[in-house]
Motif scaffolding. Structure first.
Motif, PDB file in Angstrom:
ATOM      1  N   GLU A  49       0.918  -1.161   0.098  1.00  0.00           N
ATOM      2  CA  GLU A  49       0.062   0.009   0.088  1.00  0.00           C
ATOM      3  C   GLU A  49       0.855   1.235  -0.028  1.00  0.00           C
ATOM      4  N   ASP A  50       0.478   2.139  -0.894  1.00  0.00           N
ATOM      5  CA  ASP A  50       1.109   3.546  -0.901  1.00  0.00           C
ATOM      6  C   ASP A  50       0.561   4.466  -0.142  1.00  0.00           C
ATOM      7  N   VAL A  51       0.838   5.480   0.313  1.00  0.00           N
ATOM      8  CA  VAL A  51       0.018   6.711   0.835  1.00  0.00           C
ATOM      9  C   VAL A  51      -0.465   7.057  -0.466  1.00  0.00           C
ATOM     10  N   SER A  52      -1.830   7.545  -0.367  1.00  0.00           N
ATOM     11  CA  SER A  52      -2.323   7.910  -1.731  1.00  0.00           C
ATOM     12  C   SER A  52      -3.466   8.932  -1.529  1.00  0.00           C
ATOM     13  N   ARG A 104       0.250   9.703 -17.189  1.00  0.00           N
ATOM     14  CA  ARG A 104       0.925   9.425 -15.738  1.00  0.00           C
ATOM     15  C   ARG A 104       2.323   9.453 -15.750  1.00  0.00           C
ATOM     16  N   ILE A 105       2.666  10.100 -14.736  1.00  0.00           N
ATOM     17  CA  ILE A 105       4.146  10.272 -14.497  1.00  0.00           C
ATOM     18  C   ILE A 105       4.633   9.426 -13.233  1.00  0.00           C
ATOM     19  N   GLU A 106       5.689   8.899 -13.295  1.00  0.00           N
ATOM     20  CA  GLU A 106       6.146   8.013 -12.262  1.00  0.00           C
ATOM     21  C   GLU A 106       7.349   8.200 -12.190  1.00  0.00           C
ATOM     22  N   PHE A 107       7.870   8.367 -10.824  1.00  0.00           N
ATOM     23  CA  PHE A 107       9.035   8.747 -10.264  1.00  0.00           C
ATOM     24  C   PHE A 107       9.272   7.549  -9.135  1.00  0.00           C
ATOM     25  N   SER A 108      10.705   7.556  -8.578  1.00  0.00           N
ATOM     26  CA  SER A 108      10.889   6.528  -7.758  1.00  0.00           C
ATOM     27  C   SER A 108      10.176   6.424  -6.345  1.00  0.00           C
ATOM     28  N   ASP A 109       9.642   7.555  -5.887  1.00  0.00           N
ATOM     29  CA  ASP A 109       8.973   7.543  -4.633  1.00  0.00           C
ATOM     30  C   ASP A 109       7.526   7.762  -4.895  1.00  0.00           C
ATOM     31  N   ALA A 110       7.202   8.328  -6.243  1.00  0.00           N
ATOM     32  CA  ALA A 110       5.820   8.606  -6.334  1.00  0.00           C
ATOM     33  C   ALA A 110       5.303   8.655  -7.810  1.00  0.00           C
ATOM     34  N   TRP A 111       3.785   8.508  -7.978  1.00  0.00           N
ATOM     35  CA  TRP A 111       3.427   8.726  -9.238  1.00  0.00           C
ATOM     36  C   TRP A 111       2.181   9.781  -9.228  1.00  0.00           C
ATOM     37  N   LEU A 156      -7.545  13.717 -11.223  1.00  0.00           N
ATOM     38  CA  LEU A 156      -6.245  13.636 -10.893  1.00  0.00           C
ATOM     39  C   LEU A 156      -6.032  12.423  -9.726  1.00  0.00           C
ATOM     40  N   ARG A 157      -4.838  11.764  -9.601  1.00  0.00           N
ATOM     41  CA  ARG A 157      -4.713  11.087  -8.476  1.00  0.00           C
ATOM     42  C   ARG A 157      -3.298  10.940  -8.159  1.00  0.00           C
ATOM     43  N   PHE A 158      -2.691  10.935  -6.983  1.00  0.00           N
ATOM     44  CA  PHE A 158      -1.259  10.667  -6.703  1.00  0.00           C
ATOM     45  C   PHE A 158      -1.204   9.617  -5.656  1.00  0.00           C
ATOM     46  N   ALA A 159       0.142   9.140  -5.530  1.00  0.00           N
ATOM     47  CA  ALA A 159       0.470   7.914  -4.679  1.00  0.00           C
ATOM     48  C   ALA A 159       1.817   8.055  -4.358  1.00  0.00           C
ATOM     49  N   GLY A 160       2.295   7.497  -3.261  1.00  0.00           N
ATOM     50  CA  GLY A 160       3.794   7.415  -3.191  1.00  0.00           C
ATOM     51  C   GLY A 160       4.245   6.720  -1.819  1.00  0.00           C
ATOM     52  N   ASN A 161       5.526   6.965  -1.525  1.00  0.00           N
ATOM     53  CA  ASN A 161       6.131   6.311  -0.216  1.00  0.00           C
ATOM     54  C   ASN A 161       5.739   7.219   1.035  1.00  0.00           C
ATOM     55  N   ASP A 162       5.243   8.343   0.793  1.00  0.00           N
ATOM     56  CA  ASP A 162       4.916   9.218   1.973  1.00  0.00           C
ATOM     57  C   ASP A 162       4.428  10.367   1.611  1.00  0.00           C
ATOM     58  N   ASP A 163       3.819  11.127   2.487  1.00  0.00           N
ATOM     59  CA  ASP A 163       3.053  12.290   2.369  1.00  0.00           C
ATOM     60  C   ASP A 163       3.944  13.410   1.486  1.00  0.00           C
ATOM     61  N   ALA A 164       5.224  13.446   2.178  1.00  0.00           N
ATOM     62  CA  ALA A 164       6.117  14.365   1.263  1.00  0.00           C
ATOM     63  C   ALA A 164       6.225  14.227  -0.062  1.00  0.00           C
ATOM     64  N   MET A 223       2.792  19.331 -10.392  1.00  0.00           N
ATOM     65  CA  MET A 223       1.711  19.513 -11.065  1.00  0.00           C
ATOM     66  C   MET A 223       0.789  20.446 -10.989  1.00  0.00           C
ATOM     67  N   LYS A 224       0.850  21.235  -9.896  1.00  0.00           N
ATOM     68  CA  LYS A 224      -0.146  22.578  -9.621  1.00  0.00           C
ATOM     69  C   LYS A 224       0.861  23.674 -10.240  1.00  0.00           C
ATOM     70  N   GLN A 225       1.997  23.606 -10.355  1.00  0.00           N
ATOM     71  CA  GLN A 225       2.912  24.749 -11.206  1.00  0.00           C
ATOM     72  C   GLN A 225       2.618  24.492 -12.733  1.00  0.00           C
ATOM     73  N   ALA A 226       2.683  23.469 -13.171  1.00  0.00           N
ATOM     74  CA  ALA A 226       2.133  23.080 -14.689  1.00  0.00           C
ATOM     75  C   ALA A 226       0.750  23.617 -15.238  1.00  0.00           C
ATOM     76  N   LEU A 227      -0.141  23.262 -14.185  1.00  0.00           N
ATOM     77  CA  LEU A 227      -1.579  23.559 -14.484  1.00  0.00           C
ATOM     78  C   LEU A 227      -1.720  24.973 -14.346  1.00  0.00           C
ATOM     79  N   THR A 228      -1.043  26.003 -13.392  1.00  0.00           N
ATOM     80  CA  THR A 228      -1.041  27.075 -13.399  1.00  0.00           C
ATOM     81  C   THR A 228      -0.469  27.634 -14.371  1.00  0.00           C
ATOM     82  N   ARG A 229       0.563  27.463 -15.208  1.00  0.00           N
ATOM     83  CA  ARG A 229       1.252  27.678 -16.467  1.00  0.00           C
ATOM     84  C   ARG A 229       0.336  27.776 -17.564  1.00  0.00           C
TER      85      ARG A 229
END
Length: 468
Positions: free
Chosen positions: A373-376, A415-422, A436-444, A453-459
């Motif tokens: 389970e991820d934090v999501s 969908r964009i995936e990194f080592s600690d979150a997607w 939208l949905r986000f999940a990862g190792n932790d809240d940080a 994502m918010k910066q991209a949407l604002t642009r």
């Protein structure tokens, strides 16, 4: 004798109601009794052109559904196609009818999980759902008046007993369970109660009476607020678990004995663990909103993981094309082709989950704690419009600041995936929204990705109200 008319006085029908997965609109505004008649005519003509002569018809518990279904029926029979009226029933029963009765075609009039003012149609031809271009083809058929006229016959049939017996005969409950069920005043309530009685499962029912005004909450279990009453009841009554179905009964959510929501991608993990040992090497399909841990779990149990587009019609088409043994979406649709037919049915899926959980001596919370389970986040919706939502996804996909260092999956949206979150952003095919949905190792990790994502949407769309 079928004869084609040279011209009929057909009212303008909005092409916007022909969505990616089904036909859907606001009743009396863009989905009217008149439009339902002509859609019925087009469906009847399409069925006959494909070599069939009959279809089954059901409808949900919305106040508008009986009248709209009557007009669909009139259109189908005026096309020279026979029709079997199944009555007010869950969508899963209609799908079951396409496998069990003397026609593989069917229509259900339903607004699914949408607010009370909406309604729509889900169409099945030769046991496969119409989607995308095949649905738009109905609109074009009406527009060009390719609508042969004939005289079809109507019969009424009740298959509730057969349907319940088919499920009950497949399921073995191994220990006593206490369950709370919330069907949100949708059409599935009465049959869900009957099924649990047949399975000898002790059940407390919330909002299981059918009321198309949905006085307690919207019949959409994917919104966490709509699960609050279920969570509270499970804890207060010391139940083993809670189950929530949507308005037409083709989706199911689960709450564990501690009142925690078990998201459907983790429900799919439990189902896959059960199904794959009997079906090694078979495909498991899951949608782009689902957990990054699914692929490894499916592979570990001998299956082939496949990520696919969101949407019940698109998922069923992919299931069929790949001969998959099971599939699931984050919205709560599950497609079980092991011992069942591969269509989404909240009642059958609920019964299979009860069977699996009854085989464990551990509590439901302990069973799911053993799964990754991820934090999501829950699904996040941002309002936009039906044109802008698609162009915005294209702009985000081309934004190198957003995608830098990520594994990019453009299967359905971005969908964009990194080592600690997607993270996922996609255009809803049923509403004028981005989801939208986000999940990862932790809240940080999630917060870092949400900020990007918010910066991209604002642009690209500073007018949007981004809730994170």
């Amino acid at each position: 004798m079928v004869e084609e008319l040279d011209h009929e006085d057909i009212p303008a029908i909005s092409p916007g109601i022909f969505r990616a997965y089904d036909i859907r609109g606001v009743v009396g505004q863009d989905l009217t009794t008149e439009s339902c008649y002509w859609i019925g005519r087009a469906i009847g003509a399409e069925i006959k052109e494909r070599g069939f002569s009959k279809l089954s018809l059901a409808w949900d518990g919305r106040h508008s559904s009986p009248e709209l279904a009557s007009e669909v029926s009139r259109g189908v029979t005026d096309a020279g196609c026979d029709i079997i009226h199944l009555g007010a029933q869950p969508t899963g029963l209609l799908y079951y009818a396409t496998h069990q009765l003397d026609t593989p075609c069917g229509v259900v009039v339903t607004g699914s999980h949408n607010p009370a003012e909406f309604n729509g149609l889900k169409v099945v031809i030769d046991q496969q759902p119409l989607a995308q271009d095949a649905l738009m083809a109905l609109y074009h058929r009406i527009a060009r008046q390719d609508l042969p006229k004939g005289l079809g016959q109507v019969e009424e049939r009740n298959i509730e007993d057969d349907y319940i017996e088919r499920i009950e005969g497949d399921i073995q409950i191994s220990r006593d369970l206490k369950v709370v069920v919330d069907t949100g005043n949708g059409i599935a309530g009465p049959l869900m109660q009957r099924l649990l009685e047949q399975l000898h499962v002790e059940a407390e029912c919330l909002y299981c009476d059918v009321d198309g005004s949905f006085p307690n909450h919207h019949p959409d279990p994917s919104e966490p607020a709509n699960l609050k009453a279920l969570q509270d009841a499970v804890v207060a009554q010391g139940a083993d678990l809670g189950l929530a179905l949507d308005g037409d009964g083709d989706r199911v959510y689960l709450v564990d004995n501690l009142g925690k929501i078990i998201w459907p991608d983790r429900m799919l993990m439990l189902l896959a663990e059960d199904v794959l040992p009997r079906n090694p090497g078979r495909d498991v399909i899951y949608d782009v909103k689902s957990s990054r841990h699914l692929a490894a779990l499916i592979s570990r149990h001998g299956g082939r993981p496949t990520m696919w587009k969101t949407g019940h019609s698109l998922m069923k088409q992919k299931m069929h094309a790949s001969n998959a043994v099971i599939g699931g979406e984050f919205s709560g649709h599950f497609y079980i082709a092991d011992r069942w037919y591969g269509f989404d049915d909240g009642l059958y899926t609920a019964a299979r989950l009860l069977e699996i959980l009854s085989q464990h001596s551990d509590s439901v919370s302990e069973v799911f704690a053993a799964l990754p389970e991820d934090v999501s986040t829950a699904e996040i919706n941002i309002d936009t419009d039906d044109v802008r939502k698609f162009s915005l996804i294209s702009e985000l996909a081309a934004d190198s600041e957003l995608t830098e260092g990520a594994r990019v999956l453009p299967i359905d949206g971005l969908r964009i995936e990194f080592s600690d979150a997607w993270g996922l952003v996609r255009a809803s095919n049923t509403t004028p929204r981005l989801t939208l949905r986000f999940a990862g190792n932790d809240d940080a990790a999630i917060q870092r990705l949400q900020l990007r994502m918010k910066q991209a949407l604002t642009r690209h769309a500073p007018e949007l109200k981004v809730p994170f």
